[in-house]
Scaffold this motif. Structure first.
Motif, PDB file in Angstrom:
ATOM      1  N   THR A   1       0.563  21.860 -14.093  1.00  0.00           N
ATOM      2  CA  THR A   1       0.128  20.951 -15.112  1.00  0.00           C
ATOM      3  C   THR A   1      -0.079  21.653 -16.608  1.00  0.00           C
ATOM      4  OG1 THR A   1      -2.245  21.165 -14.419  1.00  0.00           O
ATOM      5  CG2 THR A   1      -0.837  19.161 -13.876  1.00  0.00           C
ATOM      6  N   ARG A   2      -0.355  23.071 -16.405  1.00  0.00           N
ATOM      7  CA  ARG A   2      -0.573  23.681 -17.614  1.00  0.00           C
ATOM      8  C   ARG A   2       0.542  23.810 -18.332  1.00  0.00           C
ATOM      9  NH1 ARG A   2       0.149  28.919 -19.245  1.00  0.00           N
ATOM     10  NH2 ARG A   2       0.810  29.509 -17.197  1.00  0.00           N
ATOM     11  N   ASN A   3       1.636  24.285 -17.826  1.00  0.00           N
ATOM     12  CA  ASN A   3       3.317  24.378 -18.428  1.00  0.00           C
ATOM     13  C   ASN A   3       3.538  22.864 -18.880  1.00  0.00           C
ATOM     14  OD1 ASN A   3       3.542  27.040 -18.950  1.00  0.00           O
ATOM     15  ND2 ASN A   3       4.208  27.225 -16.759  1.00  0.00           N
ATOM     16  N   ALA A   4       3.351  22.058 -17.977  1.00  0.00           N
ATOM     17  CA  ALA A   4       3.595  20.612 -18.397  1.00  0.00           C
ATOM     18  C   ALA A   4       2.834  20.105 -19.603  1.00  0.00           C
ATOM     19  CB  ALA A   4       3.397  19.576 -17.221  1.00  0.00           C
ATOM     20  N   ILE A   5       1.921  20.268 -19.750  1.00  0.00           N
ATOM     21  CA  ILE A   5       1.052  19.784 -20.799  1.00  0.00           C
ATOM     22  C   ILE A   5       1.567  20.693 -21.956  1.00  0.00           C
ATOM     23  CG2 ILE A   5      -1.111  20.182 -22.071  1.00  0.00           C
ATOM     24  CD1 ILE A   5      -2.481  19.478 -19.332  1.00  0.00           C
ATOM     25  N   GLN A   6       1.876  22.153 -21.831  1.00  0.00           N
ATOM     26  CA  GLN A   6       2.483  22.699 -23.053  1.00  0.00           C
ATOM     27  C   GLN A   6       3.730  22.126 -23.506  1.00  0.00           C
ATOM     28  OE1 GLN A   6       2.475  26.966 -21.984  1.00  0.00           O
ATOM     29  NE2 GLN A   6       0.274  27.222 -22.366  1.00  0.00           N
ATOM     30  N   SER A   7       4.605  21.764 -22.567  1.00  0.00           N
ATOM     31  CA  SER A   7       5.982  21.423 -22.904  1.00  0.00           C
ATOM     32  C   SER A   7       5.856  20.163 -23.501  1.00  0.00           C
ATOM     33  CB  SER A   7       6.915  21.247 -21.672  1.00  0.00           C
ATOM     34  OG  SER A   7       7.274  22.481 -21.320  1.00  0.00           O
ATOM     35  N   LEU A   8       4.826  19.159 -22.827  1.00  0.00           N
ATOM     36  CA  LEU A   8       4.683  17.705 -23.573  1.00  0.00           C
ATOM     37  C   LEU A   8       4.165  17.865 -25.130  1.00  0.00           C
ATOM     38  CD1 LEU A   8       3.498  15.992 -20.140  1.00  0.00           C
ATOM     39  CD2 LEU A   8       5.615  15.698 -21.411  1.00  0.00           C
ATOM     40  N   GLN A   9       3.387  18.849 -25.241  1.00  0.00           N
ATOM     41  CA  GLN A   9       2.800  18.904 -26.579  1.00  0.00           C
ATOM     42  C   GLN A   9       3.873  19.504 -27.407  1.00  0.00           C
ATOM     43  OE1 GLN A   9      -0.560  21.708 -25.744  1.00  0.00           O
ATOM     44  NE2 GLN A   9      -2.004  20.000 -25.660  1.00  0.00           N
ATOM     45  N   LYS A  10       4.763  20.322 -26.979  1.00  0.00           N
ATOM     46  CA  LYS A  10       5.912  20.479 -27.694  1.00  0.00           C
ATOM     47  C   LYS A  10       6.741  19.495 -28.208  1.00  0.00           C
ATOM     48  CE  LYS A  10       6.128  25.541 -26.747  1.00  0.00           C
ATOM     49  NZ  LYS A  10       6.907  26.574 -25.953  1.00  0.00           N
ATOM     50  N   ALA A  11       6.927  18.652 -27.161  1.00  0.00           N
ATOM     51  CA  ALA A  11       7.709  17.399 -27.206  1.00  0.00           C
ATOM     52  C   ALA A  11       7.196  16.483 -28.270  1.00  0.00           C
ATOM     53  CB  ALA A  11       8.047  16.798 -25.957  1.00  0.00           C
ATOM     54  N   LEU A  12       6.032  16.419 -28.321  1.00  0.00           N
ATOM     55  CA  LEU A  12       5.277  15.480 -29.145  1.00  0.00           C
ATOM     56  C   LEU A  12       5.473  15.981 -30.693  1.00  0.00           C
ATOM     57  CD1 LEU A  12       3.747  12.824 -29.312  1.00  0.00           C
ATOM     58  CD2 LEU A  12       1.591  14.111 -29.035  1.00  0.00           C
ATOM     59  N   SER A  13       5.109  17.241 -30.817  1.00  0.00           N
ATOM     60  CA  SER A  13       5.000  18.048 -32.181  1.00  0.00           C
ATOM     61  C   SER A  13       6.450  17.879 -32.675  1.00  0.00           C
ATOM     62  CB  SER A  13       4.801  19.555 -32.050  1.00  0.00           C
ATOM     63  OG  SER A  13       4.820  20.219 -33.247  1.00  0.00           O
ATOM     64  N   VAL A  14       7.402  18.205 -31.759  1.00  0.00           N
ATOM     65  CA  VAL A  14       8.942  18.087 -32.469  1.00  0.00           C
ATOM     66  C   VAL A  14       9.400  16.753 -32.890  1.00  0.00           C
ATOM     67  CG1 VAL A  14      11.290  18.191 -31.688  1.00  0.00           C
ATOM     68  CG2 VAL A  14       9.675  20.081 -31.154  1.00  0.00           C
ATOM     69  N   HIS A  15       9.005  15.763 -31.808  1.00  0.00           N
ATOM     70  CA  HIS A  15       9.236  14.335 -32.267  1.00  0.00           C
ATOM     71  C   HIS A  15       8.361  13.754 -33.716  1.00  0.00           C
ATOM     72  CE1 HIS A  15      10.407  10.318 -31.432  1.00  0.00           C
ATOM     73  NE2 HIS A  15       9.326  10.099 -31.279  1.00  0.00           N
ATOM     74  N   LYS A  16       7.145  14.336 -33.687  1.00  0.00           N
ATOM     75  CA  LYS A  16       6.463  13.746 -34.855  1.00  0.00           C
ATOM     76  C   LYS A  16       7.083  14.617 -36.086  1.00  0.00           C
ATOM     77  CE  LYS A  16       1.549  13.299 -33.288  1.00  0.00           C
ATOM     78  NZ  LYS A  16       0.537  14.068 -33.664  1.00  0.00           N
ATOM     79  N   SER A  17       7.768  15.500 -35.965  1.00  0.00           N
ATOM     80  CA  SER A  17       8.368  16.081 -37.224  1.00  0.00           C
ATOM     81  C   SER A  17       9.774  15.471 -37.379  1.00  0.00           C
ATOM     82  CB  SER A  17       8.632  17.812 -36.755  1.00  0.00           C
ATOM     83  OG  SER A  17       7.491  18.613 -36.756  1.00  0.00           O
TER      84      SER A  17
ATOM     85  N   GLY B   1      11.527   9.702 -42.253  1.00  0.00           N
ATOM     86  CA  GLY B   1      10.693   8.398 -42.769  1.00  0.00           C
ATOM     87  C   GLY B   1      10.235   7.461 -41.792  1.00  0.00           C
ATOM     88  N   LYS B   2      10.008   7.699 -40.621  1.00  0.00           N
ATOM     89  CA  LYS B   2       9.297   6.546 -39.709  1.00  0.00           C
ATOM     90  C   LYS B   2       8.336   7.150 -39.265  1.00  0.00           C
ATOM     91  CE  LYS B   2      14.217   5.639 -37.982  1.00  0.00           C
ATOM     92  NZ  LYS B   2      14.979   5.612 -36.919  1.00  0.00           N
ATOM     93  N   SER B   3       7.495   6.032 -38.715  1.00  0.00           N
ATOM     94  CA  SER B   3       5.869   6.356 -38.170  1.00  0.00           C
ATOM     95  C   SER B   3       6.115   6.634 -36.521  1.00  0.00           C
ATOM     96  CB  SER B   3       5.270   5.007 -38.511  1.00  0.00           C
ATOM     97  OG  SER B   3       4.094   5.257 -37.643  1.00  0.00           O
ATOM     98  N   ILE B   4       5.510   7.483 -36.158  1.00  0.00           N
ATOM     99  CA  ILE B   4       5.230   8.003 -34.666  1.00  0.00           C
ATOM    100  C   ILE B   4       4.641   6.768 -33.897  1.00  0.00           C
ATOM    101  CG2 ILE B   4       3.258   9.230 -34.844  1.00  0.00           C
ATOM    102  CD1 ILE B   4       4.885  10.989 -32.999  1.00  0.00           C
ATOM    103  N   ASP B   5       3.930   5.926 -34.693  1.00  0.00           N
ATOM    104  CA  ASP B   5       3.230   4.738 -34.264  1.00  0.00           C
ATOM    105  C   ASP B   5       4.051   3.814 -33.788  1.00  0.00           C
ATOM    106  OD1 ASP B   5       0.783   6.195 -34.252  1.00  0.00           O
ATOM    107  OD2 ASP B   5       0.187   5.517 -36.367  1.00  0.00           O
ATOM    108  N   GLU B   6       5.357   4.030 -34.096  1.00  0.00           N
ATOM    109  CA  GLU B   6       6.206   2.864 -33.681  1.00  0.00           C
ATOM    110  C   GLU B   6       7.427   3.533 -32.573  1.00  0.00           C
ATOM    111  OE1 GLU B   6       7.784   1.076 -37.241  1.00  0.00           O
ATOM    112  OE2 GLU B   6       5.751   0.139 -37.726  1.00  0.00           O
ATOM    113  N   SER B   7       7.004   4.311 -32.048  1.00  0.00           N
ATOM    114  CA  SER B   7       7.963   5.116 -31.313  1.00  0.00           C
ATOM    115  C   SER B   7       7.840   5.277 -29.751  1.00  0.00           C
ATOM    116  CB  SER B   7       8.024   6.457 -31.736  1.00  0.00           C
ATOM    117  OG  SER B   7       8.984   7.359 -30.959  1.00  0.00           O
ATOM    118  N   THR B   8       8.842   4.587 -28.955  1.00  0.00           N
ATOM    119  CA  THR B   8       8.634   4.552 -27.664  1.00  0.00           C
ATOM    120  C   THR B   8       8.665   6.072 -27.007  1.00  0.00           C
ATOM    121  OG1 THR B   8      11.084   4.091 -27.491  1.00  0.00           O
ATOM    122  CG2 THR B   8       9.513   2.365 -27.475  1.00  0.00           C
ATOM    123  N   THR B   9       9.558   6.727 -27.519  1.00  0.00           N
ATOM    124  CA  THR B   9       9.447   8.239 -27.253  1.00  0.00           C
ATOM    125  C   THR B   9       8.113   8.741 -27.132  1.00  0.00           C
ATOM    126  OG1 THR B   9      11.878   8.446 -27.848  1.00  0.00           O
ATOM    127  CG2 THR B   9      10.649  10.355 -27.518  1.00  0.00           C
TER     128      THR B   9
END
Length: 177
Positions: free
Chosen positions: A66-82, A88-96
């Motif tokens: 779970t430690r590495n899973a959380i790190q990878s998922l946080q990276k996924a979220l950070s990359v996706h937000k960027s 020019g889209k909102s992350i609040d409308e993203s199914t990903t």
């Protein structure tokens, strides 16, 4: 004729697909290796990189890491937000983003980080409800997960309410009749 660098996203996409095939076969080590190659194939933030990190997080979660899973998922979220900001889209409308928050919630729950689990799952529910409406199977899955976390915390009444809402959402989505 291809433009310079045009094959990079294609390569990353192919490594992601290869990782998915290994994952479905149960070969988690080969899947993780393919997802890492997908990340390395990306020269800029984008959907293939966030997908690779999400997939890698799922592999680690499946392996009980779970430690590495959380790190990878946080990276996924950070990359996706960027990537979303760049578009020019909102992350609040993203199914990903909703999927990443859902997976993070599950990993935090497995790590007994209850408040982080609830927070991530509530964010997933909020996005999924906004995108698909309350009567969607993905919303029901998240409500069910919130109920399980509440149950693990000993909050039985709250868990019951969540599970009842999940059942209604599943029924409205046509999953259970």
């Amino acid at each position: 004729i291809r433009n310079k660098g045009e094959n990079k996203p294609t390569t990353a996409k192919l490594y992601n697909q290869l990782g998915n095939a290994y994952f479905r076969q149960g070969n988690l080590e080969a899947a993780a290796s393919s997802y890492c190659l997908a990340v390395q194939s990306c020269d800029e933030v984008g959907e293939h990189m966030s997908a690779a990190y999400l997939n890698l997080g799922t592999v680690y979660w499946r392996k009980g890491d779970t430690r590495n899973a959380i790190q990878s998922l946080q990276k996924a979220l950070s990359v996706h937000k960027s990537d979303m900001i760049k578009q020019g889209k909102s992350i609040d409308e993203s199914t990903t983003a909703a999927s990443v928050y859902h997976q993070l919630g599950l990993c935090y729950a497995l790590s007994k980080k209850w408040s982080k689990a609830i927070s991530a799952l509530m964010k997933a529910k909020e996005i999924r409800t906004q995108v698909a409406g309350l009567n969607d199977a993905s919303v029901a899955q998240t409500l069910d997960a919130i109920g399980k976390v509440r149950f693990m915390q000993g909050q039985y009444d709250e868990a019951l309410v969540c599970h009842q809402h999940a059942i209604r959402s599943f029924q409205a989505a046509g999953v259970y009749n």
